[in-house]
Write a protein that holds these residues in place. Structure first.
Motif, PDB file in Angstrom:
ATOM      1  N   ALA A 154      -7.790  -5.608   9.307  1.00  0.00           N
ATOM      2  CA  ALA A 154      -7.540  -4.524   8.282  1.00  0.00           C
ATOM      3  C   ALA A 154      -7.409  -5.396   7.028  1.00  0.00           C
ATOM      4  O   ALA A 154      -6.905  -6.535   6.881  1.00  0.00           O
ATOM      5  N   LYS A 157      -4.169  -3.628   1.909  1.00  0.00           N
ATOM      6  CA  LYS A 157      -3.506  -2.284   1.411  1.00  0.00           C
ATOM      7  C   LYS A 157      -3.543  -1.486   2.542  1.00  0.00           C
ATOM      8  O   LYS A 157      -2.991  -0.133   2.461  1.00  0.00           O
ATOM      9  N   ASN A 158      -4.202  -1.724   3.811  1.00  0.00           N
ATOM     10  CA  ASN A 158      -4.137  -0.317   4.994  1.00  0.00           C
ATOM     11  C   ASN A 158      -3.804  -1.179   6.119  1.00  0.00           C
ATOM     12  O   ASN A 158      -3.723  -0.482   7.221  1.00  0.00           O
ATOM     13  N   ARG A 159      -3.036  -2.214   6.235  1.00  0.00           N
ATOM     14  CA  ARG A 159      -2.624  -2.811   7.191  1.00  0.00           C
ATOM     15  C   ARG A 159      -1.554  -2.243   8.161  1.00  0.00           C
ATOM     16  O   ARG A 159      -1.622  -1.907   9.256  1.00  0.00           O
ATOM     17  N   VAL A 161      -0.892   1.084   7.928  1.00  0.00           N
ATOM     18  CA  VAL A 161      -1.158   2.345   8.686  1.00  0.00           C
ATOM     19  C   VAL A 161      -2.183   2.067   9.742  1.00  0.00           C
ATOM     20  O   VAL A 161      -2.080   2.841  10.725  1.00  0.00           O
ATOM     21  N   TRP A 305       1.571   4.449   6.562  1.00  0.00           N
ATOM     22  CA  TRP A 305       1.041   4.691   5.520  1.00  0.00           C
ATOM     23  C   TRP A 305       2.139   4.545   4.180  1.00  0.00           C
ATOM     24  O   TRP A 305       1.999   3.925   3.464  1.00  0.00           O
ATOM     25  N   ASP A 308       2.784   0.754   3.622  1.00  0.00           N
ATOM     26  CA  ASP A 308       2.092   0.109   2.836  1.00  0.00           C
ATOM     27  C   ASP A 308       2.363   0.259   1.428  1.00  0.00           C
ATOM     28  O   ASP A 308       1.793  -0.509   0.363  1.00  0.00           O
ATOM     29  N   ARG A 309       2.825   1.542   1.089  1.00  0.00           N
ATOM     30  CA  ARG A 309       3.318   1.851  -0.232  1.00  0.00           C
ATOM     31  C   ARG A 309       4.810   1.185  -0.784  1.00  0.00           C
ATOM     32  O   ARG A 309       4.717   0.833  -1.809  1.00  0.00           O
TER      33      ARG A 309
END
Length: 437
Positions: A154, A157-159, A161, A305, A308-309
């Motif tokens: 991954a 930025k998306n590891r 999720v 998700w 990640d934010r």
């Protein structure tokens, strides 16, 4: 000297979206099969094993004995993590996944063939414990490999999720386990105890065949291929972790405690509590846990998700605070004996007490360790935390016997464990925006 071709760490990011989707799907399916195998034991513990394998004169003592064998599976998980983590860091992630699913499936299938206490006496519970150990060893080694097959591919930025998506194998496996027992709830009690309880265990052999076939199609992660190509494999990963990375190791253990404790109280101990002390039909609690698994299936990717934010720390803080705040109200609400209230209580407890940490954990545990130590470090930290928490139903039932049926010690226990996880989250580094090292 290794003959593996060199691969750069950026290779993972360069892999096609189709390849990553295929790996994620394969990991989810294989993990769902393994969780199904592990979770049907928990349901059967509360409904079957205390009657057929531990037929003591005191129902409370038979339940304690049955939950003791349930805890054995959790205690075996660190052993599986140590064994398969070692070889996963030295040989590769893929080979370990194939071995663990076979071990888990074999143990589960054989449980379905076991004679009962009435048929072979003390040998029945002894063999049950041995097979539960086999289950625990298999699951203990499986989780790290399944997660790393995805996380090491991954992007930053998306590891979170993608790591969380692997975890939906749990609700899928739980839905399958609870679903089949819910269907068997229509069978008369005498037939259920005579033969029908064996069905969920016996059909697992077919599911294992499917999961094994899928896992054999996967390719090794680019990260491990690079380690092998550069001959950077660590000889004894666990020794390196204990010598130089103790903080990360103990942090991972602490992060896991509250999540698993809540999962067991709300998803396993609640079965015996609602059907035993509250004397309600077993379909009330089984349907509640089934619905909680459906909600989890939807929420796990959302929590990943969000991590990640807003970061891993914030998510764990929120879950720990909820776990402390809801510990006492959970039993007050169960004691209403109202099916709707019980259902909502279980859904809320599992969603926010368990699933936040369960979803965010894979990426955070992996990020705490260097690539050469990642399988061992993430797996063993995860599984030791799970093993400690795995004593929860045994402890909870014992608390109730000591206090004459009071639940306040269980709630206090949940608060203490959640506080430990909160502290672990506070001392852990925030890793959401950092590349894997």
């Amino acid at each position: 000297m290794s003959t593996v071709e060199p691969a750069s760490f950026t290779e993972g990011a360069a892999e096609s979206a189709t390849e990553i989707k295929r790996v994620v799907l394969s990991s989810v399916i294989g993990t769902a099969v393994e969780w199904y195998d592990f979770l049907i034991y928990g349901t059967a513990t509360a409904l079957v094993f205390n009657k057929l394998f531990f037929p003591l004169s005191d129902p409370a003592l038979s339940t304690i004995a049955a939950f003791g064998t349930y805890a054995v599976g959790f205690l075996a998980r660190p052993l599986g993590a140590a064994i398969f983590g070692h070889y996963g860091d030295r040989i590769g992630r893929k080979a370990m996944l194939a071995m663990t699913i076979v071990i888990m499936g074999l143990g589960t299938f054989l449980i379905g063939l076991l004679p009962t206490y009435d048929q072979i006496g003390i040998a029945a519970p002894v063999l049950l414990v041995v097979l539960r150990l086999l289950q625990g060893i298999g699951l203990g080694g499986e989780w790290g490999g399944a997660v790393l097959m995805v996380v090491e591919r991954a992007s930053t930025k998306n590891r979170g999720v993608l790591g969380a998506v692997v975890q939906i194998g749990w609700p899928i496996g739980n839905l399958a386990a609870i679903g089949i027992f819910a269907a068997l709830a229509q069978v008369p009690e005498s037939d259920f105890l005579a033969w029908a309880w064996r069905i969920p265990f016996l059909i697992s052999i077919a599911l294992v065949g499917i999961g094994l076939y899928i896992r054999l199609q996967l390719q090794e992660t680019p990260v491990f291929r690079q380690i092998a190509a550069k001959n950077e494999v660590v000889k004894i990963p666990l020794a390196e972790i204990l010598a130089r990375h103790r903080r990360s190791f103990f942090t991972a253990i602490g992060l896991k405690l509250s999540e698993v404790t809540y999962a067991i109280v709300a998803g396993v101990f609640s079965i015996s509590y609602v059907t035993g002390k509250l004397a309600l039909p077993r379909n009330v609690i089984i349907n509640a846990i089934f619905l909680a698994a459906v909600v989890a299936l939807l929420m796990i990717p959302v929590f990943g998700w969000l991590s990640d934010r807003i970061g891993r720390k914030g998510m764990f803080y929120a879950s720990s605070l909820f776990a402390m705040a809801f510990a006492f109200p959970m039993f007050w609400l169960l004691d209403t004996r109202d099916p709707l209230t019980i259902t909502l209580t279980i859904v809320i407890a599992i969603t926010f007490g368990q699933m936040i940490g369960f979803a965010v954990g894979p990426s955070w545990y992996s990020e705490l360790f260097a690539a050469q130590l990642r399988y061992s470090g993430a797996s063993l930290g995860f599984q030791i935390g799970a093993a400690i928490a795995g004593l929860t139903p045994f402890a909870a039932t014992t608390f109730m016997v000591w206090t004459g049926g009071a639940t306040w010690p269980i709630s206090a226990y949940l608060v203490v464990v959640a506080a430990i996880t909160w502290i672990a989250a506070a001392v852990a580094p925030e890793t959401a925006s950092k590349p894997l090292n």
